[in-house]
Design an enzyme around this catalytic site. Structure first.
Site, PDB file in Angstrom:
ATOM      1  N   ASP A 141       2.499  -9.856  -9.906  1.00 19.14           N
ATOM      2  CA  ASP A 141       0.745  -9.766  -9.560  1.00 19.14           C
ATOM      3  C   ASP A 141       0.336 -10.995  -9.074  1.00 19.14           C
ATOM      4  O   ASP A 141       0.990 -11.896  -9.428  1.00 19.14           O
ATOM      5  CB  ASP A 141       0.368  -9.468 -10.951  1.00 19.14           C
ATOM      6  CG  ASP A 141      -1.169  -9.176 -10.734  1.00 19.14           C
ATOM      7  OD1 ASP A 141      -1.828  -8.139 -11.149  1.00 19.14           O
ATOM      8  OD2 ASP A 141      -2.081  -9.777 -10.019  1.00 19.14           O
TER       9      ASP A 141
ATOM     10  N   ASP B 146      -1.780  -5.419  -5.210  1.00 22.39           N
ATOM     11  CA  ASP B 146      -1.093  -6.741  -5.306  1.00 22.39           C
ATOM     12  C   ASP B 146      -0.143  -6.690  -6.472  1.00 22.39           C
ATOM     13  O   ASP B 146      -0.101  -7.956  -7.206  1.00 22.39           O
ATOM     14  CB  ASP B 146      -2.215  -7.706  -5.454  1.00 22.39           C
ATOM     15  CG  ASP B 146      -2.717  -7.959  -6.846  1.00 22.39           C
ATOM     16  OD1 ASP B 146      -2.687  -6.827  -7.506  1.00 22.39           O
ATOM     17  OD2 ASP B 146      -3.127  -9.075  -7.222  1.00 22.39           O
ATOM     18  N   GLU B 147       0.499  -5.674  -6.771  1.00 19.27           N
ATOM     19  CA  GLU B 147       1.159  -5.424  -8.175  1.00 19.27           C
ATOM     20  C   GLU B 147       2.084  -4.625  -7.756  1.00 19.27           C
ATOM     21  O   GLU B 147       2.263  -3.532  -7.220  1.00 19.27           O
ATOM     22  CB  GLU B 147       0.283  -4.884  -9.009  1.00 19.27           C
ATOM     23  CG  GLU B 147       0.600  -4.603 -10.487  1.00 19.27           C
ATOM     24  CD  GLU B 147      -0.641  -3.987 -11.130  1.00 19.27           C
ATOM     25  OE1 GLU B 147      -0.462  -3.672 -12.408  1.00 19.27           O
ATOM     26  OE2 GLU B 147      -1.543  -3.593 -10.431  1.00 19.27           O
TER      27      GLU B 147
END
Ligand code: TTP
Ligand code: MG
Length: 361
Positions: A8, A114-115
């Site tokens: 993350d 974002d992960e």
């Protein structure tokens, strides 16, 4: 033995803005709607860590973030910068981060902008997996000048909780032997699926940590959580076996139409294009898909010369408006000098969506 990583990015949108605007570096920073001197509507997308110290966080009304920033400034704390940000840029960075992950790991589930989860089982051992995670973090730092936090565990749940455990720039490894103790100490809220309301109602019964919640029997959990109870019982003990959801289904949904007469009537062509988009979108939903990433347009001229053009979005969407917008942009050049200098008539147009995604249940 399974070894799963979860990555993350740290304060993702804000970190990109700090990187690209050195004058903002280290200052409190909020990315989101225009605060309009405190009268702004809309919300905070994210705040960097110094702004979080003021109590500002994602999804907070921007007007409230402004008040908190002003209050801090009056206390003599550093002033907060507010920026609107560029979602296109964040999507592009995301694509490059995911490419780095695909370079190091054979199976990657892109879970959000974002992960991502990635399978490190092939390394064979937790210390090897940790070494690889350090390489991934170093590659992201070298190529993008951004920091990420990574968690490693025997399943997706443990990995995700671990990536959040030490932020920013963290690496947390939880071996199978450690998992149950690691979880037991945490607040119940850290278990994915337990939200603020459940947290409150559990707190009223004196249940705050995972360890407290583990005192409930499977029957008691079923009473409180319904069908989810039994799987929660397992999760509290670090057991969770859902697979990584990797590739987009290699499917597409498309429609095309041959006109009764070859034409260059823009109004007619666009009305047919909108109708095709609506129909494709309707079928895409009816077939149980939640997202697409690629829009494709096909054009056949009266002389049967045929072209297809496609555009892949930086991240998945479900939006009909987005489909219409890109279908129009893809079709336009065939209606003017750019790709139709001889002003040929059009015989057929088609619309298709690809890179379809279904969310994991
Ligand atoms: P997150 O990973 O939840 O947050 P973050 O990366 O900013 O911070 P952290 O270090 O805690 O991971 O979300 C990723 C990005 O998604 C975030 O930078 C902005 C965007 N976002 C929104 O636009 N709205 C939201 O409500 C949330 C939670 C995120
Ligand atoms: Mg993040």
């Amino acid at each position: 033995m399974r070894i799963i990583g979860h990555l993350d990015m740290d304060a993702f949108f804000a970190a990109i803005e700090e990187r690209d605007h050195p004058e903002l570096k280290g200052r409190p920073l909020v990315v989101g709607a225009d605060p309009a001197g405190g009268k702004g509507r809309g919300v905070v997308a994210t705040a960097n860590y110094p702004a979080r110290v003021y109590g500002i966080h994602s999804a907070m009304p921007i007007s409230q973030a402004w008040k908190l920033a002003e209050a801090a400034r009056r206390r003599g704390r550093p002033a907060t910068a507010f920026v609107r940000g560029s979602h296109r840029k964040y999507g592009e960075v995301s694509v490059r981060i995911m490419a780095i992950l695909h370079h190091y790991a054979p199976v990657v589930e892109e879970a959000s902008i974002d992960e991502a989860y990635f399978d490190l089982s092939f390394t064979g051992a937790y210390d090897q997996a940790a070494a690889l995670a350090r390489q991934i973090k170093a590659a992201i730092l070298a190529q993008e000048r951004l920091t990420a936090s990574i968690g490693i565990g025997a399943n997706k749940m443990v990995a995700k909780i671990a990536s959040d455990f030490k932020k920013p720039d963290g690496l947390t490894v939880v071996t199978p032997a450690e998992a149950e103790d690691f979880l037991a100490r945490l607040a119940v809220r850290k278990i994915p699926g337990i939200g603020p309301k459940t947290e409150q109602s559990l707190a009223r019964r004196g249940i705050r940590t995972v360890n407290d919640l583990k005192r409930l029997t499977p029957e008691e959990l079923r009473e409180k959580f319904g069908k989810w109870g039994p799987s929660l019982y397992e999760r509290l003990r670090g057991r969770h076996d859902s697979p990584l959801v990797t590739e987009w289904e290699p499917k597409s949904v498309g429609e095309q139409e041959t006109f009764a007469q070859d034409t260059r009537d823009l109004e007619f062509i666009f009305s047919r294009l909108w109708e095709l988009c609506r129909e494709v979108h309707r079928r895409f939903l009816a077939e149980g898909f939640q997202t697409f990433r690629t829009a494709v347009v096909k054009v056949r001229f009266a002389d049967f010369e045929t072209f297809t053009r496609s555009y892949t979005l930086p991240y998945p969407t479900a939006s009909l408006r987005t489909l219409k917008f890109h279908a129009m942009k893809l079709l336009m050049p065939f209606l003017d000098r750019r790709d139709n200098p001889k002003k040929k008539l059009i015989r057929l147009i088609g619309v298709r969506v690809e890179k379809l995604g279904k969310e994991e249940k």
